[in-house]
Scaffold this active site. Structure first.
Site, PDB file in Angstrom:
ATOM      1  N   HIS A  72      11.261 -10.909  -0.126  1.00 28.98           N
ATOM      2  CA  HIS A  72      11.627  -9.778  -0.945  1.00 28.98           C
ATOM      3  C   HIS A  72      11.440  -8.404   0.057  1.00 28.98           C
ATOM      4  CE1 HIS A  72      11.565 -11.532  -5.344  1.00 28.98           C
ATOM      5  NE2 HIS A  72      12.317 -12.077  -4.759  1.00 28.98           N
ATOM      6  N   TYR A 200       8.369  -4.241 -12.302  1.00 32.04           N
ATOM      7  CA  TYR A 200       7.038  -3.776 -12.744  1.00 32.04           C
ATOM      8  C   TYR A 200       7.208  -3.012 -13.714  1.00 32.04           C
ATOM      9  CZ  TYR A 200       4.324  -5.980  -9.247  1.00 32.04           C
ATOM     10  OH  TYR A 200       3.573  -6.885  -8.441  1.00 32.04           O
ATOM     11  N   PRO A 292      -4.652  -8.492 -11.495  1.00 26.55           N
ATOM     12  CA  PRO A 292      -3.254  -8.964 -10.551  1.00 26.55           C
ATOM     13  C   PRO A 292      -2.159  -8.211 -10.348  1.00 26.55           C
ATOM     14  CG  PRO A 292      -3.504  -9.547 -12.890  1.00 26.55           C
ATOM     15  CD  PRO A 292      -4.721  -9.019 -12.885  1.00 26.55           C
ATOM     16  N   LYS A 296      -3.186  -8.997  -5.012  1.00 29.74           N
ATOM     17  CA  LYS A 296      -3.959  -8.933  -3.916  1.00 29.74           C
ATOM     18  C   LYS A 296      -5.120 -10.139  -4.231  1.00 29.74           C
ATOM     19  CE  LYS A 296      -1.922  -5.544  -1.879  1.00 29.74           C
ATOM     20  NZ  LYS A 296      -0.865  -6.446  -1.104  1.00 29.74           N
ATOM     21  N   TYR A 384       1.190  -3.033  -0.496  1.00 28.36           N
ATOM     22  CA  TYR A 384       1.756  -3.823  -1.256  1.00 28.36           C
ATOM     23  C   TYR A 384       2.135  -4.959  -0.349  1.00 28.36           C
ATOM     24  CZ  TYR A 384       4.284  -6.629  -4.896  1.00 28.36           C
ATOM     25  OH  TYR A 384       4.400  -7.529  -5.755  1.00 28.36           O
TER      26      TYR A 384
END
Length: 389
Positions: A72, A200, A292, A296, A384
């Site tokens: 991704h 998200y 979550p 990580k 990220y």
């Protein structure tokens, strides 16, 4: 028995460490409290940083991941009906890999079994002794039979509730914790993902996340009350609530179906210091927990494994204790940065019970700043995809 490294915990961190040590001819024994089927039945995260991908390659366990995983290059973030994309590749030159933690664990088990790795399952009554001496050893029982494992080092990869952290005296360790006032209700369904990249969502009804495992296996989450039980939520109620929390365009094309797994996870941030006591080292959830939101948990465990593997390799190959002596300091520096990112990303996306009207305006302003500011997007992308080891 005697080994060089006793590894407490047969999850992905312990298995990865064991396999990496094997590639350098360093012997280890893995002690796991549950059965193999139980470990492989746990549903966990599926976003892998490039650092973990590299470790899987170094361990010789990356073939299936590269064949079946999805890279991704970015992610979508929505608030209300607004939505924008953060491009990881543009800002960092790196993607993330979507590949379930269960599959990572399966690949590592296969590698250890193919190498005749020593793994004991259904281990009970584990006691670590002599960790602050040159002769540590582990007592445990299997099938009611008492056993002793002598070793040079002990790696505690046995999670938040394991014995490893508890083996460090209270006057030595210090713990830091934040409990979040909500949980995540997650379901797994044999349906195509609503989007080819993760979404998200910050909504007035609470957070939501649209994730995936493969082309016909989707993972979805919604923020819920800590007092909720999975049985309180029918599949129909979950899908309707998810649709209310994501933008209409995505809600309209969401494919629903029966859940094949449903669970609620509480959220917490937790760190214990130090991560080393004598010849006992903590890795992963034994030392730290992250909410979550930032994906990580497994990745931070992998960075611990990286530091510990190289410290042990340097000890056995070069006789140097430098990596051992600096393990806790190096690991914790990266851990706290991952904790900060996970805390910040959670604060950006969730509804908190004590939020004022001002707090909500600030949340929207923060989201709009992230949407419009390339430097802010780069900072988020760097965190990220994973900070360097």
């Amino acid at each position: 028995m005697k080994t060089q490294v006793a590894i407490i915990g047969g999850g992905p961190a312990g298995l990865l460490l064991s396999q990496l040590l094997h590639t350098r001819g360093i012997d280890s024994v893995v002690l796991e409290r549950k059965t193999k089927d139980y470990v492989l039945g746990r549903i966990r995260a599926g976003v892998l940083e490039q650092g973990l991908v590299n470790l899987m390659e170094e361990a010789g366990c990356a073939e299936r991941m590269h064949a079946e995983g999805f890279t991704h290059d970015g992610t979508l973030i929505s608030y209300g009906d607004e939505i924008f994309r953060v491009d990881f590749s543009e800002h960092t030159g790196m993607p993330v890999m979507i590949y379930g933690q269960t599959e990572v664990t399966r690949d590592l088990y296969e590698a250890r079994e193919n190498s005749d790795g020593k793994i004991e399952f259904e281990v009970q009554d584990v006691v670590i002794q002599g960790a602050n001496t040159d002769t540590p050893h582990v007592y445990y029982t299997v099938g009611g039979a008492a056993r002793r494992l002598d070793c040079d080092f002990v790696a505690g990869c046995d999670g938040f509730h394991g014995v490893s952290r508890q083996s460090i005296p209270l006057d030595v360790r210090r713990e830091y914790e934040k409990i979040y006032p909500f949980g995540w209700l997650g379901i797994l369904s044999e349906t195509p993902p609503v989007n080819h990249e993760l979404i998200y969502a910050n909504s007035s009804r609470g957070f939501a996340l649209c994730s995936m495992r493969n082309d016909n296996l989707s993972r979805y989450y919604i923020q819920c009350s800590l007092s909720d039980s999975p049985s309180d939520w029918t599949d129909e109620a979950f899908w309707e609530e998810l649709k209310r929390r994501i933008p209409k365009e995505q809600a309209d094309k969401l494919v629903t179906g029966p859940s094949i797994e449903k669970s609620i996870a509480p959220l917490r941030s937790f760190v214990t210091e130090p991560m080393r006591w004598g010849r006992l080292f903590l890795c992963g959830d034994a030392a730290h927990i992250v909410p979550p939101t930032g994906a990580k948990g497994l990745n931070t465990a992998a960075s611990d494994v990286h530091y510990l593997f190289n410290a042990l390799r340097n000890f056995y190959e070069n006789g140097s204790e430098d990596g051992i002596d600096t393990y806790s300091e190096k690991a914790l520096k990266r851990v706290w940065k991952a904790e900060r990112f996970s805390w910040w990303f959670s604060s950006l996306l969730h509804r908190y019970p004590d939020q004022s009207a001002f707090d909500l305006k600030m949340q929207v302003a923060d989201l709009e700043f992230l949407r419009s500011n390339k430097a802010a997007q780069q900072a988020m992308a760097e965190n990220y995809v994973g900070l360097p080891y």
